[in-house]
Design a protein around this motif. Structure first.
Motif, PDB file in Angstrom:
ATOM      1  N   GLN A   1     -25.521  11.165  -0.243  1.00  0.00           N
ATOM      2  CA  GLN A   1     -24.322  10.850  -1.019  1.00  0.00           C
ATOM      3  C   GLN A   1     -23.332  12.006  -1.030  1.00  0.00           C
ATOM      4  OE1 GLN A   1     -23.576   7.885  -2.690  1.00  0.00           O
ATOM      5  NE2 GLN A   1     -25.323   7.093  -1.551  1.00  0.00           N
ATOM      6  N   GLY A   2     -23.714  13.092  -0.401  1.00  0.00           N
ATOM      7  CA  GLY A   2     -22.796  14.217  -0.359  1.00  0.00           C
ATOM      8  C   GLY A   2     -23.065  15.283  -1.408  1.00  0.00           C
ATOM      9  N   ILE A   3     -24.141  15.096  -2.162  1.00  0.00           N
ATOM     10  CA  ILE A   3     -24.523  16.111  -3.144  1.00  0.00           C
ATOM     11  C   ILE A   3     -25.433  17.092  -2.442  1.00  0.00           C
ATOM     12  CG2 ILE A   3     -25.600  16.531  -5.371  1.00  0.00           C
ATOM     13  CD1 ILE A   3     -24.999  13.613  -6.075  1.00  0.00           C
ATOM     14  N   MET A   4     -24.901  18.245  -2.131  1.00  0.00           N
ATOM     15  CA  MET A   4     -25.615  19.118  -1.201  1.00  0.00           C
ATOM     16  C   MET A   4     -26.137  20.403  -1.826  1.00  0.00           C
ATOM     17  SD  MET A   4     -23.148  18.667   2.119  1.00  0.00           S
ATOM     18  CE  MET A   4     -21.725  19.450   1.341  1.00  0.00           C
ATOM     19  N   ARG A   5     -25.621  20.772  -2.976  1.00  0.00           N
ATOM     20  CA  ARG A   5     -26.013  22.071  -3.509  1.00  0.00           C
ATOM     21  C   ARG A   5     -27.186  21.926  -4.481  1.00  0.00           C
ATOM     22  NH1 ARG A   5     -21.095  25.748  -5.022  1.00  0.00           N
ATOM     23  NH2 ARG A   5     -22.885  27.149  -5.066  1.00  0.00           N
ATOM     24  N   PRO A   6     -28.083  22.895  -4.468  1.00  0.00           N
ATOM     25  CA  PRO A   6     -29.313  22.823  -5.262  1.00  0.00           C
ATOM     26  C   PRO A   6     -29.062  22.547  -6.736  1.00  0.00           C
ATOM     27  CG  PRO A   6     -29.431  24.633  -3.726  1.00  0.00           C
ATOM     28  CD  PRO A   6     -28.047  24.089  -3.618  1.00  0.00           C
ATOM     29  N   GLY A   7     -28.082  23.230  -7.312  1.00  0.00           N
ATOM     30  CA  GLY A   7     -27.805  23.019  -8.722  1.00  0.00           C
ATOM     31  C   GLY A   7     -27.380  21.594  -9.020  1.00  0.00           C
ATOM     32  N   GLN A   8     -26.554  21.066  -8.169  1.00  0.00           N
ATOM     33  CA  GLN A   8     -26.107  19.688  -8.352  1.00  0.00           C
ATOM     34  C   GLN A   8     -27.265  18.716  -8.212  1.00  0.00           C
ATOM     35  OE1 GLN A   8     -23.190  19.837  -5.186  1.00  0.00           O
ATOM     36  NE2 GLN A   8     -21.502  19.690  -6.645  1.00  0.00           N
ATOM     37  N   LEU A   9     -28.090  18.969  -7.215  1.00  0.00           N
ATOM     38  CA  LEU A   9     -29.234  18.079  -6.999  1.00  0.00           C
ATOM     39  C   LEU A   9     -30.165  18.095  -8.194  1.00  0.00           C
ATOM     40  CD1 LEU A   9     -29.887  18.918  -3.250  1.00  0.00           C
ATOM     41  CD2 LEU A   9     -29.257  16.687  -4.168  1.00  0.00           C
ATOM     42  N   HIS A  10     -30.352  19.293  -8.762  1.00  0.00           N
ATOM     43  CA  HIS A  10     -31.217  19.382  -9.923  1.00  0.00           C
ATOM     44  C   HIS A  10     -30.643  18.614 -11.111  1.00  0.00           C
ATOM     45  CE1 HIS A  10     -33.321  21.829 -13.238  1.00  0.00           C
ATOM     46  NE2 HIS A  10     -34.115  20.876 -12.829  1.00  0.00           N
ATOM     47  N   LYS A  11     -29.335  18.637 -11.244  1.00  0.00           N
ATOM     48  CA  LYS A  11     -28.703  17.883 -12.335  1.00  0.00           C
ATOM     49  C   LYS A  11     -28.938  16.390 -12.187  1.00  0.00           C
ATOM     50  CE  LYS A  11     -24.968  21.096 -13.482  1.00  0.00           C
ATOM     51  NZ  LYS A  11     -23.534  21.429 -13.214  1.00  0.00           N
ATOM     52  N   GLU A  12     -29.057  15.957 -10.944  1.00  0.00           N
ATOM     53  CA  GLU A  12     -29.294  14.537 -10.714  1.00  0.00           C
ATOM     54  C   GLU A  12     -30.721  14.136 -11.075  1.00  0.00           C
ATOM     55  OE1 GLU A  12     -27.156  12.295  -9.828  1.00  0.00           O
ATOM     56  OE2 GLU A  12     -25.450  13.627  -9.504  1.00  0.00           O
ATOM     57  N   ILE A  13     -31.608  15.114 -11.069  1.00  0.00           N
ATOM     58  CA  ILE A  13     -33.017  14.832 -11.338  1.00  0.00           C
ATOM     59  C   ILE A  13     -33.513  15.784 -12.414  1.00  0.00           C
ATOM     60  CG2 ILE A  13     -35.244  14.403 -10.262  1.00  0.00           C
ATOM     61  CD1 ILE A  13     -33.911  14.557  -7.569  1.00  0.00           C
ATOM     62  N   PRO A  14     -32.986  15.679 -13.604  1.00  0.00           N
ATOM     63  CA  PRO A  14     -33.356  16.637 -14.655  1.00  0.00           C
ATOM     64  C   PRO A  14     -34.810  16.517 -15.077  1.00  0.00           C
ATOM     65  CG  PRO A  14     -32.056  14.847 -15.557  1.00  0.00           C
ATOM     66  CD  PRO A  14     -32.047  14.670 -14.078  1.00  0.00           C
ATOM     67  N   GLU A  15     -35.457  15.383 -14.745  1.00  0.00           N
ATOM     68  CA  GLU A  15     -36.867  15.231 -15.115  1.00  0.00           C
ATOM     69  C   GLU A  15     -37.754  16.182 -14.333  1.00  0.00           C
ATOM     70  OE1 GLU A  15     -35.142  12.943 -13.546  1.00  0.00           O
ATOM     71  OE2 GLU A  15     -34.882  11.124 -14.754  1.00  0.00           O
ATOM     72  N   ALA A  16     -37.290  16.608 -13.207  1.00  0.00           N
ATOM     73  CA  ALA A  16     -38.076  17.537 -12.396  1.00  0.00           C
ATOM     74  C   ALA A  16     -37.647  18.964 -12.691  1.00  0.00           C
ATOM     75  CB  ALA A  16     -37.894  17.233 -10.911  1.00  0.00           C
ATOM     76  N   SER A  17     -38.594  19.861 -12.668  1.00  0.00           N
ATOM     77  CA  SER A  17     -38.251  21.264 -12.877  1.00  0.00           C
ATOM     78  C   SER A  17     -37.562  21.808 -11.633  1.00  0.00           C
ATOM     79  CB  SER A  17     -39.509  22.080 -13.163  1.00  0.00           C
ATOM     80  OG  SER A  17     -40.260  22.251 -11.991  1.00  0.00           O
ATOM     81  N   ARG A  18     -36.860  22.893 -11.852  1.00  0.00           N
ATOM     82  CA  ARG A  18     -36.133  23.498 -10.743  1.00  0.00           C
ATOM     83  C   ARG A  18     -37.071  23.911  -9.621  1.00  0.00           C
ATOM     84  NH1 ARG A  18     -31.219  25.860  -9.788  1.00  0.00           N
ATOM     85  NH2 ARG A  18     -31.204  26.150  -7.551  1.00  0.00           N
ATOM     86  N   ARG A  19     -38.216  24.412 -10.009  1.00  0.00           N
ATOM     87  CA  ARG A  19     -39.188  24.840  -9.006  1.00  0.00           C
ATOM     88  C   ARG A  19     -39.628  23.675  -8.127  1.00  0.00           C
ATOM     89  NH1 ARG A  19     -44.247  23.925  -9.689  1.00  0.00           N
ATOM     90  NH2 ARG A  19     -45.780  24.740  -8.240  1.00  0.00           N
ATOM     91  N   VAL A  20     -39.878  22.541  -8.749  1.00  0.00           N
ATOM     92  CA  VAL A  20     -40.341  21.392  -7.982  1.00  0.00           C
ATOM     93  C   VAL A  20     -39.254  20.899  -7.034  1.00  0.00           C
ATOM     94  CG1 VAL A  20     -41.091  18.997  -8.161  1.00  0.00           C
ATOM     95  CG2 VAL A  20     -42.040  20.724  -9.678  1.00  0.00           C
ATOM     96  N   VAL A  21     -38.026  20.888  -7.525  1.00  0.00           N
ATOM     97  CA  VAL A  21     -36.931  20.492  -6.646  1.00  0.00           C
ATOM     98  C   VAL A  21     -36.899  21.392  -5.416  1.00  0.00           C
ATOM     99  CG1 VAL A  21     -34.419  20.379  -6.441  1.00  0.00           C
ATOM    100  CG2 VAL A  21     -35.546  19.499  -8.478  1.00  0.00           C
TER     101      VAL A  21
END
Lengths: 122, 122
Positions: free
Chosen positions: B37-57
């Motif tokens: 979808q064009g969401i390419m940066r790690p921080g943005q991706l993490h915001k899309e999946i807040p249920e997962a921890s940053r480490r897991v992402v």
DNA sequence: CGGTATCCCTCGGGATACTG
DNA sequence: CAGTATCCCGAGGGATACCG
């Protein structure tokens, strides 16, 4: 159904989350595929997935049944006989499962290569 | 895939097996979808999946990168910046992932019902 | 043939805190 | 902003034995 309560709740936001919860058991997609191929009896299904124990196959089949993807018919006879069939909903996911399978087949070489690079590969 | 002549399947050859090994991490399919979808940066991706921890992402992104589904670009600047893009292979699975997502959306009511029956959610 | 009952163990992934 | 280091847990399954 479930004996213990989950400590970590299931998220159910988007369609991908929902699908993962009901279809991403280790052998569920395989089972749906084989049942769709007309392999309906438990013993036959187990032969198709010898890597899984009989108990696990039954667990996943029961889960698929509870979730409405397959229906189970038990014939009261000897020897015992049971058959699983796809429900309408189960049938409707088949094309996507097949698409996944075909994609995996078409990319077999790449996939085997990257998988063999992972750690605990025999 | 075939249906005949497979008494003793020694195969990790089945496309569904290969795909499971490489794509069925808990958040991998979501990540591929969002990156597509064009969401390419790690921080943005993490915001899309807040249920997962940053480490897991990060773990799943690294796995996807190792398996050739995404490529990573690190920009040497401050603040740090990284971007993930789909590779050709990653791009080629997108339609199937989208199909799964659409199927889940279209069957949301059924799925939510069966999920809520087997588990204490939320 | 079909399904269960126990036991046990892996390991994916959750939480949190830290570094560059 | 991006990534790592620890610690830890619990749900999914593998193994095996038993029952109708």
């Amino acid at each position: 159904m479930r004996l213990k309560e989950r400590k970590i709740p299931i998220q159910q936001e988007c369609g991908l989350d929902l699908i993962r919860e009901v279809l991403f058991g280790k052998w569920k997609i395989h089972l749906l595929y084989y049942i769709g191929q007309g392999i309906m009896r438990p013993g036959q299904l187990h032969k198709e997935i010898p890597e899984a124990s009989r108990r696990v196959v039954n667990m996943q089949l029961k889960s698929l049944e509870e979730d409405g993807f397959v229906s189970k018919t038990i014939y009261d006879q000897k020897p015992l006989k049971a058959e699983y069939r796809l429900t309408y909903i189960g049938f409707s996911v088949l094309p996507i499962i097949t698409a996944f399978g075909n994609w995996g087949d078409n990319n077999r070489e790449h996939l085997k290569r990257v998988i063999s690079q992972k750690v605990n590969f025999l």
